[in-house]
Every structure is written in C-alpha cells, then in structure tokens.
Write a protein that holds these residues in place. Structure first.
Motif, PDB file in Angstrom:
ATOM      1  N   PRO A  50       0.808  -1.213   0.000  1.00  0.00           N
ATOM      2  CA  PRO A  50       0.000   0.000   0.000  1.00  0.00           C
ATOM      3  C   PRO A  50       0.849   1.275   0.000  1.00  0.00           C
ATOM      4  O   PRO A  50       0.480   2.262  -0.580  1.00  0.00           O
ATOM      5  N   LYS A  51       2.006   1.239   0.670  1.00  0.00           N
ATOM      6  CA  LYS A  51       2.891   2.390   0.692  1.00  0.00           C
ATOM      7  C   LYS A  51       4.007   2.187  -0.318  1.00  0.00           C
ATOM      8  O   LYS A  51       4.461   1.080  -0.538  1.00  0.00           O
ATOM      9  N   GLY A  52       4.480   3.282  -0.910  1.00  0.00           N
ATOM     10  CA  GLY A  52       5.620   3.193  -1.795  1.00  0.00           C
ATOM     11  C   GLY A  52       6.884   2.937  -0.997  1.00  0.00           C
ATOM     12  O   GLY A  52       6.940   3.154   0.208  1.00  0.00           O
ATOM     13  N   LYS A  53       7.913   2.473  -1.672  1.00  0.00           N
ATOM     14  CA  LYS A  53       9.156   2.146  -0.983  1.00  0.00           C
ATOM     15  C   LYS A  53       9.801   3.378  -0.357  1.00  0.00           C
ATOM     16  O   LYS A  53      10.440   3.279   0.681  1.00  0.00           O
ATOM     17  N   SER A  54       9.647   4.542  -1.003  1.00  0.00           N
ATOM     18  CA  SER A  54      10.289   5.740  -0.467  1.00  0.00           C
ATOM     19  C   SER A  54       9.715   6.149   0.883  1.00  0.00           C
ATOM     20  O   SER A  54      10.401   6.786   1.681  1.00  0.00           O
ATOM     21  N   SER A  55       8.479   5.784   1.178  1.00  0.00           N
ATOM     22  CA  SER A  55       7.871   6.146   2.460  1.00  0.00           C
ATOM     23  C   SER A  55       7.735   4.947   3.402  1.00  0.00           C
ATOM     24  O   SER A  55       7.172   5.065   4.475  1.00  0.00           O
ATOM     25  N   ASN A  56       8.283   3.800   3.006  1.00  0.00           N
ATOM     26  CA  ASN A  56       8.206   2.594   3.810  1.00  0.00           C
ATOM     27  C   ASN A  56       9.472   2.472   4.652  1.00  0.00           C
ATOM     28  O   ASN A  56      10.586   2.443   4.118  1.00  0.00           O
ATOM     29  N   SER A  57       9.328   2.386   5.965  1.00  0.00           N
ATOM     30  CA  SER A  57      10.485   2.351   6.864  1.00  0.00           C
ATOM     31  C   SER A  57      11.299   1.064   6.729  1.00  0.00           C
ATOM     32  O   SER A  57      12.408   0.987   7.259  1.00  0.00           O
ATOM     33  N   GLN A  58      10.792   0.061   6.021  1.00  0.00           N
ATOM     34  CA  GLN A  58      11.518  -1.192   5.834  1.00  0.00           C
ATOM     35  C   GLN A  58      12.552  -1.103   4.706  1.00  0.00           C
ATOM     36  O   GLN A  58      13.318  -2.041   4.489  1.00  0.00           O
ATOM     37  N   TYR A  59      12.567   0.010   3.977  1.00  0.00           N
ATOM     38  CA  TYR A  59      13.476   0.181   2.842  1.00  0.00           C
ATOM     39  C   TYR A  59      14.392   1.375   3.065  1.00  0.00           C
ATOM     40  O   TYR A  59      14.006   2.369   3.675  1.00  0.00           O
ATOM     41  N   LEU A  60      15.618   1.267   2.541  1.00  0.00           N
ATOM     42  CA  LEU A  60      16.578   2.368   2.535  1.00  0.00           C
ATOM     43  C   LEU A  60      16.967   2.667   1.104  1.00  0.00           C
ATOM     44  O   LEU A  60      17.094   1.753   0.279  1.00  0.00           O
ATOM     45  N   ARG A  61      17.183   3.922   0.804  1.00  0.00           N
ATOM     46  CA  ARG A  61      17.637   4.313  -0.529  1.00  0.00           C
ATOM     47  C   ARG A  61      19.146   4.111  -0.598  1.00  0.00           C
ATOM     48  O   ARG A  61      19.892   4.509   0.286  1.00  0.00           O
ATOM     49  N   THR A  62      19.614   3.477  -1.663  1.00  0.00           N
ATOM     50  CA  THR A  62      21.025   3.166  -1.847  1.00  0.00           C
ATOM     51  C   THR A  62      21.432   3.523  -3.268  1.00  0.00           C
ATOM     52  O   THR A  62      20.669   3.309  -4.203  1.00  0.00           O
ATOM     53  N   THR A  63      22.626   4.059  -3.413  1.00  0.00           N
ATOM     54  CA  THR A  63      23.138   4.384  -4.742  1.00  0.00           C
ATOM     55  C   THR A  63      24.129   3.320  -5.169  1.00  0.00           C
ATOM     56  O   THR A  63      25.033   2.963  -4.419  1.00  0.00           O
ATOM     57  N   LEU A  64      23.960   2.806  -6.365  1.00  0.00           N
ATOM     58  CA  LEU A  64      24.880   1.839  -6.955  1.00  0.00           C
ATOM     59  C   LEU A  64      25.339   2.376  -8.297  1.00  0.00           C
ATOM     60  O   LEU A  64      24.571   3.018  -9.014  1.00  0.00           O
ATOM     61  N   TYR A  65      26.568   2.088  -8.648  1.00  0.00           N
ATOM     62  CA  TYR A  65      27.071   2.448  -9.971  1.00  0.00           C
ATOM     63  C   TYR A  65      27.075   1.205 -10.839  1.00  0.00           C
ATOM     64  O   TYR A  65      27.667   0.181 -10.485  1.00  0.00           O
ATOM     65  N   LEU A  66      26.382   1.281 -11.961  1.00  0.00           N
ATOM     66  CA  LEU A  66      26.300   0.188 -12.923  1.00  0.00           C
ATOM     67  C   LEU A  66      26.832   0.686 -14.261  1.00  0.00           C
ATOM     68  O   LEU A  66      26.691   1.874 -14.583  1.00  0.00           O
ATOM     69  N   SER A  67      27.376  -0.216 -15.044  1.00  0.00           N
ATOM     70  CA  SER A  67      27.764   0.175 -16.397  1.00  0.00           C
ATOM     71  C   SER A  67      26.496   0.550 -17.167  1.00  0.00           C
ATOM     72  O   SER A  67      25.392   0.097 -16.834  1.00  0.00           O
ATOM     73  N   LYS A  68      26.662   1.366 -18.176  1.00  0.00           N
ATOM     74  CA  LYS A  68      25.508   1.773 -18.984  1.00  0.00           C
ATOM     75  C   LYS A  68      24.825   0.562 -19.611  1.00  0.00           C
ATOM     76  O   LYS A  68      23.600   0.489 -19.663  1.00  0.00           O
ATOM     77  N   ALA A  69      25.635  -0.380 -20.057  1.00  0.00           N
ATOM     78  CA  ALA A  69      25.072  -1.577 -20.704  1.00  0.00           C
ATOM     79  C   ALA A  69      24.249  -2.404 -19.715  1.00  0.00           C
ATOM     80  O   ALA A  69      23.152  -2.856 -20.048  1.00  0.00           O
ATOM     81  N   LEU A  70      24.776  -2.587 -18.494  1.00  0.00           N
ATOM     82  CA  LEU A  70      24.037  -3.366 -17.495  1.00  0.00           C
ATOM     83  C   LEU A  70      22.769  -2.634 -17.065  1.00  0.00           C
ATOM     84  O   LEU A  70      21.711  -3.249 -16.901  1.00  0.00           O
ATOM     85  N   HIS A  71      22.855  -1.324 -16.913  1.00  0.00           N
ATOM     86  CA  HIS A  71      21.672  -0.532 -16.539  1.00  0.00           C
ATOM     87  C   HIS A  71      20.578  -0.682 -17.593  1.00  0.00           C
ATOM     88  O   HIS A  71      19.402  -0.869 -17.266  1.00  0.00           O
ATOM     89  N   LYS A  72      20.971  -0.631 -18.855  1.00  0.00           N
ATOM     90  CA  LYS A  72      19.994  -0.774 -19.938  1.00  0.00           C
ATOM     91  C   LYS A  72      19.355  -2.159 -19.912  1.00  0.00           C
ATOM     92  O   LYS A  72      18.141  -2.292 -20.064  1.00  0.00           O
ATOM     93  N   ARG A  73      20.173  -3.201 -19.697  1.00  0.00           N
ATOM     94  CA  ARG A  73      19.641  -4.566 -19.615  1.00  0.00           C
ATOM     95  C   ARG A  73      18.693  -4.712 -18.433  1.00  0.00           C
ATOM     96  O   ARG A  73      17.638  -5.354 -18.540  1.00  0.00           O
ATOM     97  N   LEU A  74      19.057  -4.117 -17.300  1.00  0.00           N
ATOM     98  CA  LEU A  74      18.205  -4.175 -16.107  1.00  0.00           C
ATOM     99  C   LEU A  74      16.871  -3.480 -16.373  1.00  0.00           C
ATOM    100  O   LEU A  74      15.802  -4.002 -16.043  1.00  0.00           O
ATOM    101  N   LYS A  75      16.936  -2.319 -16.982  1.00  0.00           N
ATOM    102  CA  LYS A  75      15.715  -1.554 -17.270  1.00  0.00           C
ATOM    103  C   LYS A  75      14.804  -2.320 -18.238  1.00  0.00           C
ATOM    104  O   LYS A  75      13.590  -2.404 -18.032  1.00  0.00           O
ATOM    105  N   MET A  76      15.393  -2.892 -19.283  1.00  0.00           N
ATOM    106  CA  MET A  76      14.600  -3.650 -20.258  1.00  0.00           C
ATOM    107  C   MET A  76      14.006  -4.910 -19.612  1.00  0.00           C
ATOM    108  O   MET A  76      12.855  -5.246 -19.847  1.00  0.00           O
ATOM    109  N   GLY A  77      14.801  -5.585 -18.790  1.00  0.00           N
ATOM    110  CA  GLY A  77      14.303  -6.780 -18.104  1.00  0.00           C
ATOM    111  C   GLY A  77      13.155  -6.449 -17.169  1.00  0.00           C
ATOM    112  O   GLY A  77      12.173  -7.189 -17.087  1.00  0.00           O
TER     113      GLY A  77
END
Length: 101
Positions: A50-77
């Motif tokens: 019911p709540k989005g992840k950004s307002s859910n206390s069970q989740y934390l925002r994390t930054t990861l660096y991915l190659s452009k190719a892997l990011h594109k594959r992840l997004k398409m998947g």
C-alpha cells in the motif's frame, strides 16, 4: 507488447499532429483507451504494498554504480517482466549473499 506501447504510440501521434491553439481540444477514442488501459486491466498491475518504498520504513535508498550496458539490460528486463528494477537488484544481491556467506 509492453504496458507502455500504447502510450508511446499516442505520444508520437500527438507530436506529429499538434492541434492549432485556436482549436478546442477534445479527447479522441484512442486517447481514452490509452489513458486508462492499465486501470481497466487489473492483471497488468504490479503487486505492490500500500505504501511506496520511499515512504516505507523497511526500505533504505542506496546508490549503486552500474555500467551503462548493465543498466539498460536491467531496465529492459524490468519492463519485460513488469517488475521494479529495485526488486530485481534486491533478489540478485540476496542470492549472491546467500551463495557467498
């Protein structure tokens, strides 16, 4: 066909046929079908809490660096399987940790 095909096609059509500002804007039948197609088909909706992840206390925002190719594959998947990228990343990280602990 992905859930965005109708919206993309509609946006392309609007670009090519921008109405004159003096014309009254009305929604065409295709606009009505496209704008509500996700709401009319409950099976195409993603299962979410019911709540989005950004307002859910069970989740934390994390930054990861991915190659452009892997990011594109992840997004398409994510689009192909109607999943959120963060859910795929969480499953992959969890599996890796389980195998390396």
């Amino acid at each position: 066909m992905t859930r965005f095909d109708g919206r993309l096609q509609n946006a392309k059509q609007k670009q090519h046929s921008k109405p004159d500002s003096s014309q009254k804007k009305t929604k065409s039948q295709s606009d009505l079908q496209t704008s509500g197609h996700l709401d009319n088909n409950p099976s195409s909706k993603m299962e979410r809490s019911p709540k989005g992840k950004s307002s859910n206390s069970q989740y934390l925002r994390t930054t990861l660096y991915l190659s452009k190719a892997l990011h594109k594959r992840l997004k398409m998947g994510a689009l192909e399987h109607d999943m959120e990228m963060s859910d795929i990343a969480e499953a992959a990280i969890s599996e890796w940790l389980d195998n390396h602990s």
